[in-house]
Design a protein around this motif. Structure first.
Motif, mmCIF file in Angstrom:
data_model
loop_
_atom_site.group_PDB
_atom_site.id
_atom_site.type_symbol
_atom_site.label_atom_id
_atom_site.label_comp_id
_atom_site.label_asym_id
_atom_site.label_seq_id
_atom_site.Cartn_x
_atom_site.Cartn_y
_atom_site.Cartn_z
ATOM 1 N N THR A 1 0.830 -1.213 0.000
ATOM 2 C CA THR A 1 0.000 0.000 0.000
ATOM 3 C C THR A 1 0.859 1.255 0.000
ATOM 4 N N LEU A 2 1.894 1.257 0.858
ATOM 5 C CA LEU A 2 2.798 2.410 0.908
ATOM 6 C C LEU A 2 3.521 2.605 -0.416
ATOM 7 N N LEU A 3 3.989 1.504 -1.008
ATOM 8 C CA LEU A 3 4.704 1.586 -2.280
ATOM 9 C C LEU A 3 3.794 2.133 -3.378
ATOM 10 N N SER B 1 6.888 0.771 10.921
ATOM 11 C CA SER B 1 8.199 1.201 11.406
ATOM 12 C C SER B 1 8.882 2.101 10.379
ATOM 13 N N PRO B 2 9.774 2.992 10.836
ATOM 14 C CA PRO B 2 10.541 3.829 9.897
ATOM 15 C C PRO B 2 11.356 3.015 8.896
ATOM 16 N N SER B 3 11.854 1.861 9.328
ATOM 17 C CA SER B 3 12.651 1.025 8.419
ATOM 18 C C SER B 3 11.797 0.515 7.253
ATOM 19 N N LEU B 4 10.512 0.264 7.513
ATOM 20 C CA LEU B 4 9.616 -0.178 6.438
ATOM 21 C C LEU B 4 9.396 0.953 5.441
ATOM 22 N N VAL B 5 9.272 2.172 5.945
ATOM 23 C CA VAL B 5 9.099 3.336 5.066
ATOM 24 C C VAL B 5 10.334 3.520 4.190
ATOM 25 N N LEU B 6 11.522 3.389 4.782
ATOM 26 C CA LEU B 6 12.763 3.513 4.010
ATOM 27 C C LEU B 6 12.892 2.384 2.983
ATOM 28 N N ALA B 7 12.449 1.186 3.363
ATOM 29 C CA ALA B 7 12.476 0.055 2.427
ATOM 30 C C ALA B 7 11.559 0.316 1.234
ATOM 31 N N VAL B 8 10.433 0.965 1.495
ATOM 32 C CA VAL B 8 9.512 1.333 0.416
ATOM 33 C C VAL B 8 10.172 2.316 -0.538
ATOM 34 N N GLU B 9 10.859 3.319 0.006
ATOM 35 C CA GLU B 9 11.533 4.314 -0.831
ATOM 36 C C GLU B 9 12.617 3.660 -1.688
ATOM 37 N N ILE B 10 13.410 2.793 -1.080
ATOM 38 C CA ILE B 10 14.469 2.098 -1.822
ATOM 39 C C ILE B 10 13.863 1.244 -2.928
ATOM 40 N N SER B 11 12.781 0.540 -2.606
ATOM 41 C CA SER B 11 12.125 -0.315 -3.602
ATOM 42 C C SER B 11 11.573 0.496 -4.760
ATOM 43 N N MET B 12 11.025 1.674 -4.451
ATOM 44 C CA MET B 12 10.472 2.519 -5.509
ATOM 45 C C MET B 12 11.559 2.938 -6.497
ATOM 46 N N TYR B 13 12.707 3.389 -5.980
ATOM 47 C CA TYR B 13 13.781 3.823 -6.875
ATOM 48 C C TYR B 13 14.416 2.639 -7.606
ATOM 49 N N ALA B 14 14.415 1.473 -6.967
ATOM 50 C CA ALA B 14 14.899 0.266 -7.650
ATOM 51 C C ALA B 14 13.968 -0.102 -8.804
#
Length: 201
Positions: free
Chosen positions: A14-16, A104-117
């Motif tokens: 959902t976040l992604l 968690s903040p780490s999940l939000v950062l993982a979403v950002e990394i996944s988006m740019y990937a």
């Protein structure tokens, strides 16, 4: 799959989805990560076509430049997108606010990394299709080694971007750092201006 794992995956998805929608509206990544590499590919293809990279080379100039073209989108996401997002989240205390939610903040950062990937991978696929269909591109050598190098570059650039975003106190500082990182990489990496047409100095 446990309920908690499923719930985390659902939240991640959902976040992604929402981050991608906001990114599309901003147009920055669409231009720098998807359109720009294709534009450079078309320009190089029209100028050099099927010419060999150098006299007697067994591969064309475009085949030599393909790897560099693929890194444009990685750099756009890794050293432009990520630092700006992370520094903005830190300056506005958004990551701290996520700590009082189930996300968690780490999940939000993982979403950002996944988006740019995803942007980088979409660029890779579009470049390959365009180069193959319009300029007769053929990949020489090992595809596995190419992909290993590709993901290593992605990991490196994203790590640099995370660090740049982490040390920046706000998005303005991050903007200066990203400009100092991104544009020299873009201009002098051999992607947009091939080494062969640069002066010796």
């Amino acid at each position: 799959m446990t309920f908690r794992t499923f719930n985390t995956f659902k939240t991640f998805r959902t976040l992604l989805k929402n981050e991608l929608k906001m990114s599309f509206r901003g147009m920055d990544m669409l231009i720098f990560a998807l359109i720009m590499p294709l534009a450079v590919l078309v320009i190089l293809g029209l100028i050099f076509g099927q010419k060999p990279a150098f006299e007697g080379a067994p591969y064309t100039f475009l085949e030599q430049s393909f790897g560099a073209l693929c890194t444009i989108s990685i750099c756009a996401g890794g050293v432009m997108g990520l630092p700006l997002v992370i520094s903005d989240y830190r300056a506005k205390h958004i990551l701290k606010r996520w700590q009082v939610t189930p996300v968690s903040p780490s999940l939000v950062l993982a979403v950002e990394i996944s988006m740019y990937a995803l942007y980088a991978l979409a660029s890779l696929v579009s470049l390959f299709i365009a180069a193959f269909c319009f300029f007769g591109f053929k990949m020489k050598g090992s595809l596995a080694l190419f992909l290993a190098g590709y993901f290593l570059v992605m990991l490196t650039m994203f790590s640099i971007g995370m660090m740049a975003g982490g040390v920046s106190k706000d998005s303005k500082t991050a903007g200066i750092i990203t400009s100092l990182l991104y544009f020299p990489m873009l201009i002098f990496s051999g992607a947009t201006l091939p080494y062969e047409i640069m002066p010796a100095t």
